[in-house]
Design a protein around this motif. Structure first.
Motif, PDB file in Angstrom:
ATOM      1  N   HIS A 132      35.399  23.275 -15.182  1.00 53.40           N
ATOM      2  CA  HIS A 132      35.090  24.403 -14.301  1.00 53.40           C
ATOM      3  C   HIS A 132      33.836  25.131 -14.784  1.00 53.40           C
ATOM      4  O   HIS A 132      33.114  25.739 -13.987  1.00 53.40           O
ATOM      5  N   ALA A 133      33.581  25.073 -16.074  1.00 52.84           N
ATOM      6  CA  ALA A 133      32.408  25.745 -16.642  1.00 52.84           C
ATOM      7  C   ALA A 133      31.160  24.881 -16.589  1.00 52.84           C
ATOM      8  O   ALA A 133      30.042  25.407 -16.633  1.00 52.84           O
ATOM      9  N   ASN A 134      31.317  23.557 -16.499  1.00 53.07           N
ATOM     10  CA  ASN A 134      30.178  22.654 -16.624  1.00 53.07           C
ATOM     11  C   ASN A 134      29.764  21.949 -15.338  1.00 53.07           C
ATOM     12  O   ASN A 134      28.637  21.474 -15.228  1.00 53.07           O
ATOM     13  N   VAL A 135      30.673  21.829 -14.382  1.00 50.84           N
ATOM     14  CA  VAL A 135      30.325  21.203 -13.106  1.00 50.84           C
ATOM     15  C   VAL A 135      29.595  22.234 -12.238  1.00 50.84           C
ATOM     16  O   VAL A 135      30.140  23.287 -11.914  1.00 50.84           O
ATOM     17  N   LEU A 136      28.352  21.925 -11.895  1.00 45.75           N
ATOM     18  CA  LEU A 136      27.547  22.842 -11.087  1.00 45.75           C
ATOM     19  C   LEU A 136      27.735  22.616  -9.593  1.00 45.75           C
ATOM     20  O   LEU A 136      27.533  23.524  -8.794  1.00 45.75           O
ATOM     21  N   GLY A 137      28.085  21.389  -9.232  1.00 50.28           N
ATOM     22  CA  GLY A 137      28.268  21.094  -7.820  1.00 50.28           C
ATOM     23  C   GLY A 137      28.905  19.735  -7.635  1.00 50.28           C
ATOM     24  O   GLY A 137      28.990  18.940  -8.574  1.00 50.28           O
ATOM     25  N   LEU A 138      29.342  19.476  -6.417  1.00 51.33           N
ATOM     26  CA  LEU A 138      29.913  18.163  -6.124  1.00 51.33           C
ATOM     27  C   LEU A 138      29.839  17.885  -4.628  1.00 51.33           C
ATOM     28  O   LEU A 138      29.641  18.792  -3.814  1.00 51.33           O
ATOM     29  N   GLU A 139      29.967  16.632  -4.309  1.00 51.00           N
ATOM     30  CA  GLU A 139      30.083  16.182  -2.922  1.00 51.00           C
ATOM     31  C   GLU A 139      31.482  15.623  -2.743  1.00 51.00           C
ATOM     32  O   GLU A 139      31.959  14.865  -3.592  1.00 51.00           O
ATOM     33  N   ALA A 140      32.144  16.011  -1.666  1.00 48.84           N
ATOM     34  CA  ALA A 140      33.503  15.550  -1.425  1.00 48.84           C
ATOM     35  C   ALA A 140      33.681  15.188   0.040  1.00 48.84           C
ATOM     36  O   ALA A 140      33.075  15.799   0.926  1.00 48.84           O
ATOM     37  N   VAL A 141      34.506  14.180   0.280  1.00 48.81           N
ATOM     38  CA  VAL A 141      34.834  13.770   1.648  1.00 48.81           C
ATOM     39  C   VAL A 141      36.222  14.294   1.967  1.00 48.81           C
ATOM     40  O   VAL A 141      37.184  14.052   1.218  1.00 48.81           O
ATOM     41  N   LEU A 142      36.328  15.039   3.055  1.00 50.23           N
ATOM     42  CA  LEU A 142      37.602  15.635   3.450  1.00 50.23           C
ATOM     43  C   LEU A 142      38.476  14.618   4.171  1.00 50.23           C
ATOM     44  O   LEU A 142      38.037  13.525   4.525  1.00 50.23           O
ATOM     45  N   ALA A 143      39.713  15.002   4.402  1.00 56.74           N
ATOM     46  CA  ALA A 143      40.693  14.081   4.986  1.00 56.74           C
ATOM     47  C   ALA A 143      40.264  13.550   6.348  1.00 56.74           C
ATOM     48  O   ALA A 143      40.539  12.398   6.691  1.00 56.74           O
ATOM     49  N   ASN A 144      39.556  14.364   7.124  1.00 58.02           N
ATOM     50  CA  ASN A 144      39.147  13.934   8.467  1.00 58.02           C
ATOM     51  C   ASN A 144      37.841  13.148   8.465  1.00 58.02           C
ATOM     52  O   ASN A 144      37.318  12.802   9.523  1.00 58.02           O
ATOM     53  N   GLY A 145      37.291  12.893   7.275  1.00 61.40           N
ATOM     54  CA  GLY A 145      36.057  12.136   7.167  1.00 61.40           C
ATOM     55  C   GLY A 145      34.813  12.989   7.041  1.00 61.40           C
ATOM     56  O   GLY A 145      33.720  12.452   6.782  1.00 61.40           O
ATOM     57  N   ASP A 146      34.909  14.288   7.218  1.00 60.31           N
ATOM     58  CA  ASP A 146      33.749  15.158   7.060  1.00 60.31           C
ATOM     59  C   ASP A 146      33.270  15.147   5.615  1.00 60.31           C
ATOM     60  O   ASP A 146      34.086  15.188   4.675  1.00 60.31           O
TER      61      ASP A 146
END
Length: 438
Positions: A132-146
């Motif tokens: 939580h202190a070191n991750v600056l950002g992320l990309e994630a795919v939601l359940a509906n594909g977004d």
């Protein structure tokens, strides 16, 4: 809604996501439209069943998404795909003069996306903090594909809700992490490792307090193991020897310092050790003289899970407990079990994380009945956490109320219902079924 009563036990479908978020998006969109359960999977090194299917879920393994996207040598910010093996990132950064803020015994197999999704802890948390202190950002795919693009590389961004934290530690139940940007610290030139013996747990505790005062900013790890753990290591790990061979001590402490001034760091460590020896906090000790000796010492601590598996059946518990109470549960468990099982303790004393292991020749329901729910009730009574760094997965989903209030769990369920209304993402994991399947 998924109906767990109608699920069939046919073979699981394995989907290796080639190299793009588009493929992950298409898979989730398809599965969501048909209410097919999906299990996101990385290196599959978890210990609570979070990355394994329960019935007929589709497995989405991200191992083919293993590219380093960018690395900024000024800021130390690394951006990579989720399928990168942790050790591969460690080696990449080593060549750049940096290190990962995360180090695990499973680094040769685990993937960074899985590390982030489970908020993995490990050996460097004392120095660098959690993901939580070191991750600056992320990309994630939601359940509906977004595709949710939160792949920021800024250290300061105070615009609205910091949504990335929802996905760190959610174990793939809210979305599938496909890319990560993480802040990596520079590799420092001075590393020292000391292996010490203590006569009792109170001395270990006092030693930790002294280490924080005397070693301060250079203290990077403070690990402990008891006599039972050392005995297992000596008997079941190849090439391992006790650095303090004169006797089998009650407790052992591994201290690592990391800094930029070799002479100053060594002097500081030596002064601390002399003071601790004269004060009776340690009864024996040794300082590694080179990298090989330091690795040998670390091999003892990191090899304990392997030693336990070789010894027979093992019931494993990953607990977060106030430092002063950590060993109380070990002693109570030994009194409770008597000679029917062997209670082995080790862990990250610096952040209050106890790995409690009950070792038996074979699995025994009578032994388990003495362990559970006692271990969870004791932890809850002492305001601890039943999962310090391994997550809840399948095995502990129903136990969440030992660590979280009903109101907090209900709010988690509301978030789950909002982001994954058909409950396709990692079903039966993290949250109790009474909430996940209303």
């Amino acid at each position: 809604m998924l109906n767990r009563m109608k699920m069939l036990s046919w073979p699981q479908i394995w989907i290796g996501c080639g190299s793009t978020k588009v493929q992950v998006s298409q898979i989730l969109k398809y599965c969501n439209s048909r209410c097919l359960g999906v299990v996101p999977q990385g290196g599959n090194t978890g210990l609570v069943g979070g990355s394994v299917p329960v019935f007929d879920e589709v497995i989405v393994n991200l191992g083919s998404m293993n590219k380093v996207i960018s690395f900024d040598e000024v800021s130390g910010i690394l951006v990579s795909e989720a399928g990168c093996i942790l050790e591969s990132l460690v080696n990449f950064l080593d060549n750049k003069g940096f290190i990962m803020p995360l180090d695990l015994g499973a680094k040769g197999s685990c993937q960074i996306g899985g590390n982030v999704s489970t908020n993995a802890g490990g050996l460097r948390l004392l120095r660098y903090g959690s993901l939580h202190a070191n991750v600056l950002g992320l990309e994630a795919v939601l359940a509906n594909g977004d595709v949710l693009d939160m792949l920021g590389t800024l250290r300061k961004d105070n615009t609205g809700y910091d949504l990335k934290h929802l996905f760190i530690g959610s174990e793939g139940s809210l979305g599938i992490v496909t890319k990560v940007s993480i802040l990596t610290p520079p590799k420092l030139s001075s590393v020292n490792v000391a292996f010490l013996a203590c006569t009792d747990y109170l001395s270990c505790q006092k030693l930790f307090l002294e280490a924080r005062r005397k070693l301060g900013e250079v203290l990077s790890a403070f690990e402990f193991l008891d006599e039972q753990a050392m005995d297992l290591a000596l008997n079941h790990l190849e090439g391992v020897r006790n650095p303090l061979p004169t006797a089998l001590h009650k407790f052992y402490v591994l201290i690592e310092t990391t800094g930029s001034d070799e002479q100053s760091d060594k002097e500081k460590l030596e002064a601390f050790l002399v003071h601790s020896l004269e004060g009776g906090l340690i009864s024996d000790g040794v300082v590694a003289q080179d990298i090989q000796q330091a690795s040998s010492v670390w091999n003892i601590r990191e090899g304990l899970p392997e030693a336990l598996m070789k010894a027979g059946a093992v019931y494993k518990y990953d607990l977060s407990i106030p430092v002063e109470k950590i060993y109380d549960i070990v002693e109570e468990m030994r009194n409770k079990l008597g000679h029917s099982a062997r209670v082995v303790a080790y862990g990250h004393l610096g952040d209050g994380n106890l790995h409690l292991n009950i070792s038996c020749p074979q699995y025994d329901d009578a032994v388990l009945a003495q362990i559970e729910p006692f271990v969870y009730e004791w932890t809850s009574k002492n305001r601890g956490s039943i999962s310090a760094e391994h997550g809840l997965g399948l095995m502990k989903a129903e136990k969440i109320f030992y660590s979280k209030s009903p109101a907090a769990v209900q709010l988690m369920a509301s978030v789950k219902n909002l982001l994954d209304p058909n409950h396709i993402l990692n079903p039966y994991k993290v949250l109790p079924q009474s909430l996940s399947f209303p």
